[in-house]
Write an enzyme that holds these catalytic residues in place. Sequence first.
Site, PDB file in Angstrom:
ATOM      1  CD  GLU A  58      43.118   3.081  77.043  1.00 37.15           C
ATOM      2  OE1 GLU A  58      42.484   3.136  77.588  1.00 37.15           O
ATOM      3  OE2 GLU A  58      43.031   2.332  75.759  1.00 37.15           O
ATOM      4  CD  GLU A 101      44.730  -1.612  75.461  1.00 39.68           C
ATOM      5  OE1 GLU A 101      43.479  -1.331  75.448  1.00 39.68           O
ATOM      6  OE2 GLU A 101      45.536  -1.391  76.181  1.00 39.68           O
ATOM      7  CB  CYS A 113      47.363  14.144  91.994  1.00 35.19           C
ATOM      8  SG  CYS A 113      47.781  15.551  91.811  1.00 35.19           S
TER       9      CYS A 113
HETATM   10  C1  GLA Z   1      41.641   0.205  77.501  1.00 35.93           C
HETATM   11  C2  GLA Z   1      42.730  -0.237  78.402  1.00 35.93           C
HETATM   12  C3  GLA Z   1      42.740  -1.611  78.726  1.00 35.93           C
HETATM   13  C4  GLA Z   1      41.403  -2.256  78.872  1.00 35.93           C
HETATM   14  C5  GLA Z   1      40.748  -1.965  77.471  1.00 35.93           C
HETATM   15  C6  GLA Z   1      39.344  -2.706  77.437  1.00 35.93           C
HETATM   16  O1  GLA Z   1      42.205   0.102  76.144  1.00 35.93           O
HETATM   17  O2  GLA Z   1      44.101   0.066  77.999  1.00 35.93           O
HETATM   18  O3  GLA Z   1      43.447  -2.019  79.870  1.00 35.93           O
HETATM   19  O4  GLA Z   1      40.849  -1.595  79.904  1.00 35.93           O
HETATM   20  O5  GLA Z   1      40.620  -0.587  77.562  1.00 35.93           O
HETATM   21  O6  GLA Z   1      38.560  -2.247  76.290  1.00 35.93           O
END
Ligand code: GLA
Length: 662
Positions: A150, A305, A115
């Site tokens: 993220e 990423e 949360c």
């Molecule tokens: C996100 C997450 C990662 C992984 C990727 C897979 O970007 O940050 O940890 O799970 O997706 O695509």
Amino acid sequence: MQLTRIPGLLFGGDYNPEQWPEEVWAQDAKLMAEAGVNIATVAVFSWSRLEPRPGAYDFGWLDRVLDLLHEHGIAADLATATATPPPWLIREHPHVRPVDANGTLLDFGSRQGYCPSSPVFRAATARLARVMAQRYGQHPALAMWHISNEYADHTLECFCDESARHFRTWLADRYASIDGLDAAWGTSCWGQHYTAFDQVNPPRKAPGPINPTQLLDWRRFCSDALLECFEVERAILREVTPDVPVTTNFMSILPGLDYWKWAAAEDLVSDDAYPDPADPTSHVGAALSYDLMRSLKDRPWLLLEQAPSAVSWRAVNVPKPAGMMRLHSLQALAHGADGVMFFQWRQAVYGPEKFHSALLPHAGVRSRGWQDTLRLGKDLEKLAEIAGTRTAADVALVLDWDSWWGLAAPESMPSARLDLKDLLAAWYAPLHARGIAVDLVSPDHDLTGRRLVIAPNLYLCTAEQAARLAAFDGHLIVGPFSGVVDTADHVHPGGAPGPLRELLGVSVDEFRPIPDGATETVRHADASTSTVRRWTEWLAVDDASVLARYRGGDLDGQAAITRRGRVTYLGCLLDDVSPVLSDVLTRAGVHPVADVPPGVEACRRDGADAHYLFLLNHGTTAASVTLREPGRDLLTGRDLRDRVEIGPRDAVVLRIAQEGEK
Ligand code: GLA
């Protein structure tokens, strides 16, 4: 300015050594060095391994990983490891877990199960961040901090009682009194008048449509609540390691978080991007996200990423065709990234991501994927000199999260078919196809120096924002359903376009959304026609010339597109904005960075003594591009002039020396 202390471009990916026996690590480090990897993101989901019991730490394995990476010349993007709270924390404090809008407490077994408002969770992240900073702050491998992961991916909002308390505090700060909230939320409607803050709740599942201002404030609050989580950790990292840059990875262009506000709290912007290889136009959406990432701080950013090939979370996870991984990596650089990183280094053998591609696939060094990794590493070395170079854009697209959130109250809108990302893309795609550099701006930014500003939608527009647009001396295009409401989501006096009325010289008499499947036709001054789906408006023209009128239907003969001075207004959503765009680009004197055929993307970066022209052929056949200036292709070392042939999914990166330079 460099992103980190690492010279040149960054290359690497998420590295999860805790998923592997220790003997594999030495091979990982050796292969990373062989591929030219210079940075690895470590410990993103490692909380339960680093702190297996409350206050009892096991750092030995991470010490050895960081030492090993450093011995091989690889730096660390070191996570604070707070992305998944460990099972013991959940057991001791079950209400650390998030609650959905229906009141269900979500269980452990995935990730990001917290949360955002939980004081227990925040305190535990603060403790871990401090211990991590103290332990690794001086480690020679440390190049940057990666807080959490993220934000808002799985948990954007929580509807628990703690979140409700936090929301009330946030509202009390914003409105000072319950009367202020009542006025802003328009609670005289539907009998919602509150007499105390403790009567106010998050927008949990209710019998009918929820108060749209409550929803808008909730979106603002959720973005802020997660930002506070980030700031709790960032403050500690800044205190203990003031010289180490701090980031958290964004998720491209998404509605959840107001990235203008977030980017201001970061040292460097990093992004995760997963364009769908099965969609031949997905690189256009990626380009829009990348331009946003560059614009957030108006400086180079990091692609933190992307997938080397297939992901594991779509219904059908299509791998990237030959050449696409390299081309998409070059594309991020073309749009201002100073590094390309991947999820992930070594392909997992268990867990939800075991079929997600990696730089080092299951099939190992014999795989085609590994050859792609090696090739990209070499290409990035050849492009090292572009690090730190900048992009100049004459055109800016306006993106405002308040408007995005305001539009996203489908139960109280004239149409649920308006999404700000689609509206932006409708302008971005033809600009991209023409090879025109684009920045994104907030409506609160200084617009000075732009030749053209396009606001595809400003549903929510304040008097200050309108004044800023009015003071702008370049060309301006404003899209429909703009200037409708104020910050409280109340319709401006006299209706749309509210504070933009004088600037646009029109008034909206009535919104006329189009039913799914139906169309309207607009006739331009040159007698050409455009198709309109989704949206029209009945405009009253006060002081503007009419550029196009509706033909046929109820609106026959009415104004559809108008102009007052340098300001063009569209009261409709054209299927293809090209006729308006081409005209305004010419008037504004905007030029493409190169003249490119369909499927070829052109971008430019400017350095001190040279500029760099990226020509990226996203097509599946060769393309020919006429060159305005000669230059050297950094990827092949060839000197090119006049014309260049670019193979399918291939690219050239021309170094064009400034006058007098070699
Ligand atoms: C996100 C997450 C990662 C992984 C990727 C897979 O970007 O940050 O940890 O799970 O997706 O695509």
